[in-house]
Motif scaffolding. Structure first.
Motif, PDB file in Angstrom:
ATOM      1  N   VAL A  90       0.735  -1.198   0.100  1.00 28.21           N
ATOM      2  CA  VAL A  90       0.044  -0.100   0.060  1.00 28.21           C
ATOM      3  C   VAL A  90       0.898   1.117   0.007  1.00 28.21           C
ATOM      4  CG1 VAL A  90      -1.681   1.255   1.192  1.00 28.21           C
ATOM      5  CG2 VAL A  90      -1.938  -1.250   1.231  1.00 28.21           C
ATOM      6  N   LEU A  96      -8.136   2.159  -0.860  1.00 27.77           N
ATOM      7  CA  LEU A  96      -8.178   0.988  -0.069  1.00 27.77           C
ATOM      8  C   LEU A  96      -9.430  -0.011  -0.374  1.00 27.77           C
ATOM      9  CD1 LEU A  96      -6.742   2.398   3.257  1.00 27.77           C
ATOM     10  CD2 LEU A  96      -5.358   1.069   1.485  1.00 27.77           C
ATOM     11  N   VAL A 282      -1.349  -5.061   3.381  1.00 25.58           N
ATOM     12  CA  VAL A 282      -2.584  -5.330   3.727  1.00 25.58           C
ATOM     13  C   VAL A 282      -2.229  -6.701   4.598  1.00 25.58           C
ATOM     14  CG1 VAL A 282      -4.791  -6.262   3.140  1.00 25.58           C
ATOM     15  CG2 VAL A 282      -3.866  -4.504   1.745  1.00 25.58           C
ATOM     16  N   LEU A 300      -4.192  -3.265   8.105  1.00 29.33           N
ATOM     17  CA  LEU A 300      -3.152  -2.415   7.377  1.00 29.33           C
ATOM     18  C   LEU A 300      -2.001  -2.742   8.327  1.00 29.33           C
ATOM     19  CD1 LEU A 300      -4.382   0.591   5.679  1.00 29.33           C
ATOM     20  CD2 LEU A 300      -4.217  -2.056   4.936  1.00 29.33           C
TER      21      LEU A 300
END
Length: 466
Positions: A90, A96, A282, A300
Motif C-alpha cells: 500500500v 483501499l 494489507v 493494515l
C-alpha cells in the motif's frame, strides 16, 4: 603294573579337571563382573581454564516480527469495492476500498482522523492533511499551516480526482449560497452607483433683502432659502444615501467572502486512513463486496518492522528499555543487533477466551531496518541485561563454592595435581559463567586451571589447603 596305570589315570584326570576349572574361572564371568567391566573407567578431577573476557548476562526469549503500526479500516456502510488482497503493498494515496460508493484512501500521518475537515477548519490535523497532500504533489498554495483555506481546498479536489472520485461538498447549498451572496454584492454595487449619478442640487437663490426690511416678504421655507427644502439640505441627504450604500456593499462583500470560504470540498473522517510509514501492506481482508460493514474491512500494517515479545514475571524484572538485543532469525540464518524499546508495566490481556493474559509486552527495535520478508517470523531474542565493565576473569559457575566460613572460593589445580583454594568475589554471571575477582590478584590469572567437579572414584586431591 596294571594297578599303577589305574592310579596314573585317576591322577591325570584330576589334573585335567583342575586345569579346566581354572580356565573356566578365567573365561566365565558373573553378571556383576560384566557390569563392572562395562562401566566407564575411573576419571580424575574435572578442570577448566580461567579466561579474561567481557562477560554478559543474557535473557533469551522468543518474539514475533510485526509492523510498528496496525490499523483497522471499518467505515460504516456497504462494501462496494475491494481492490486489494492480503499481502498487497500500500502506497500513500492508494485506494483501499469503496464503501457505499465512497472512497477510502491512505495518507501519511501519525494522528488518526477523528473529525470531518471542512473549509475554514484549523488545527494540527489540518496541518497533517496539508503535509500529506503536498507529499503527493498537490500544493496547498499560500494557506497558513493548519488552516483549511483556498489552497487546501484545491489540493484536496486534486487528490479526489487522482483516485477517481468527486469530493463531497462541505455545504449542500454551498454553490447556491455563493450565488446569492454574489447577487447581493452586485445589487449593492448598483445601488452605490445610483447615488453617485444623482443630479446636483440647485444653486441657492440670489441674496434677498434683509428680513423685516420694508417691502420684504416673510420667509416661506421653500427652495431658494435655507430651510429643509433648500439646496444645502438636499446635498446632506445625498451624502447619507451614499454612506448607506457603501455600508451595504461592504456587508454584501463580507457575506460573499464567508460563503466562498465555507464552500468547497470536505474530507470526511471515514474516507482517510493515516499511516505512520510507507510502504504499508494489507495484513488481512475480513469483508466481501456486498457485505454490510460490521467489523474491520481491512487490517493494515505500516511503519518499520519491530519484534514483539511477551515476558513472564521473572524476565520482566530483569529487562528495561535501552538494553542491547541480538535478533536471530533461524530462517534467514542471520543476526541483527537492536535494543529494547518498550517494556510494559502492566500485563496484556489475552485476545480471546479462555482469558488470562499474555504477559508483559516488550518491543525490540532493530538498529537497521529489518527486511520485509521478516514480517511474521518467530525469532530468538538474546537480551544483554548486564555486562562486566570491560574484560574480567571468568570461570564456570560450577567452579565457585562457599565454605563454612562464608568465604567464596575457587580451587586452583597445579600441573602436578596439587590444589589450593583461592578466595574470590563474584560479579556478573551469564551463559554458565561468572566473573570473579581474587582477594589477592596474584592468586588467579588467565590460564589457571580451576576444579569444576570430581568424578566418582577419583583419587583424593593433594594439598587442598586454603
Amino acid at each position: 603294573m596294571r594297578g599303577r596305570r589305574g592310579v596314573f589315570g585317576v591322577v591325570g584326570g584330576a589334573v585335567l579337571m583342575a586345569v579346566g576349572a581354572l580356565l573356566a574361572t578365567a573365561v566365565v564371568k558373573s553378571p556383576a563382573q560384566l557390569a563392572a567391566e562395562a562401566g566407564p573407567p575411573a576419571q580424575g578431577v574435572l578442570t577448566a581454564e580461567v579466561e579474561r573476557r567481557v562477560l554478559a548476562e543474557t535473557v533469551v526469549t522468543r518474539g514475533t516480527v510485526v509492523a510498528d503500526q496496525s490499523v483497522t479500516v471499518a467505515p460504516p456502510g456497504v462494501v462496494t469495492k475491494l481492490p486489494l488482497k492480503a499481502g498487497d503493498p500500500v502506497a500513500a494515496g492508494r485506494l483501499l476500498a469503496e464503501v457505499s460508493g465512497r472512497p477510502v484512501f491512505a495518507l501519511r500521518g501519525a494522528v488518526p482522523m477523528y473529525r470531518d475537515l471542512a473549509p475554514g477548519a484549523t488545527g494540527d490535523d489540518v496541518a497533517q492533511v496539508q503535509a500529506a497532500l503536498r507529499e503527493l504533489g498537490h500544493g496547498t498554495g499560500r494557506d497558513p499551516k493548519g488552516v483549511f483555506g483556498p489552497g487546501t481546498k484545491a489540493a484536496l479536489a486534486e487528490l479526489y480526482r487522482a483516485v477517481g472520485y468527486a469530493p463531497l461538498p462541505a455545504l449542500k447549498d454551498g454553490p447556491a449560497a455563493v450565488k446569492a451572496a454574489r447577487d447581493a454584492v452586485r445589487a449593492a454595487r448598483w445601488a452605490l452607483e445610483d447615488t453617485e449619478t444623482q443630479p446636483e442640487p440647485p444653486a441657492p437663490a440670489p441674496s434677498s433683502p434683509t428680513p423685516g426690511a420694508p417691502g420684504t416678504p416673510p420667509p416661506t421655507g421653500k427652495p431658494g432659502g435655507t430651510g429643509p427644502g433648500s439646496g444645502a439640505g438636499a446635498a446632506k441627504g445625498g451624502r447619507r444615501e451614499r454612506e448607506r450604500a457603501l455600508e451595504a456593499l461592504r456587508e454584501a462583500q463580507e457575506g460573499l467572502a464567508a460563503a466562498e470560504a465555507a464552500d468547497g470540498p470536505m474530507l470526511p473522517a471515514a474516507e482517510a486512513v493515516f499511516l505512520r510509514g510507507f510502504p504499508a501492506r494489507v495484513a488481512a481482508v475480513a469483508a466481501q463486496v456486498g457485505a454490510t460493514v460490521s467489523g474491520p474491512v481491512l487490517t493494515l500494517s505500516a511503519g518499520e518492522l519491530v519484534v514483539e515479545a511477551y515476558l513472564k514475571d521473572d524476565k520482566r524484572q530483569l529487562l528495561r528499555p535501552g538494553m542491547p538485543v541480538v535478533i536471530s532469525s533461524e530462517l534467514a540464518g542471520s543476526d541483527t543487533r537492536g535494543a529494547v524499546a518498550v517494556v510494559a508495566a502492566e500485563r496484556s490481556p489475552a485476545p480471546q477466551p479462555p482469558g488470562g493474559d499474555l504477559g508483559y509486552r516488550m518491543v525490540v527495535r532493530a538498529g537497521q531496518p529489518l527486511p520485509a520478508g521478516f514480517a511474521g517470523q518467530d525469532v530468538r531474542l538474546t537480551v544483554e541485561s548486564a555486562a562486566t565493565d570491560g574484560e574480567a576473569l571468568v570461570v564456570p559457575v560450577t567452579a565457585v563454592s562457599a565454605g563454612a566460613d562464608g568465604r567464596t572460593v575457587v580451587t586452583a589445580r597445579a600441573a602436578d595435581g596439587t590444589q589450593r583454594r583461592v578466595e574470590v568475589r563474584t560479579g556478573t554471571s551469564g551463559d554458565g559463567f561468572v566473573a570473579v575477582t581474587p582477594a589477592r590478584p596474584a592468586d588467579l590469572a588467565p590460564g589457571t586451571k580451576v576444579v569444576i567437579g570430581t568424578a566418582p572414584g577419583a583419587a583424593a586431591p593433594r594439598g587442598a589447603g586454603g
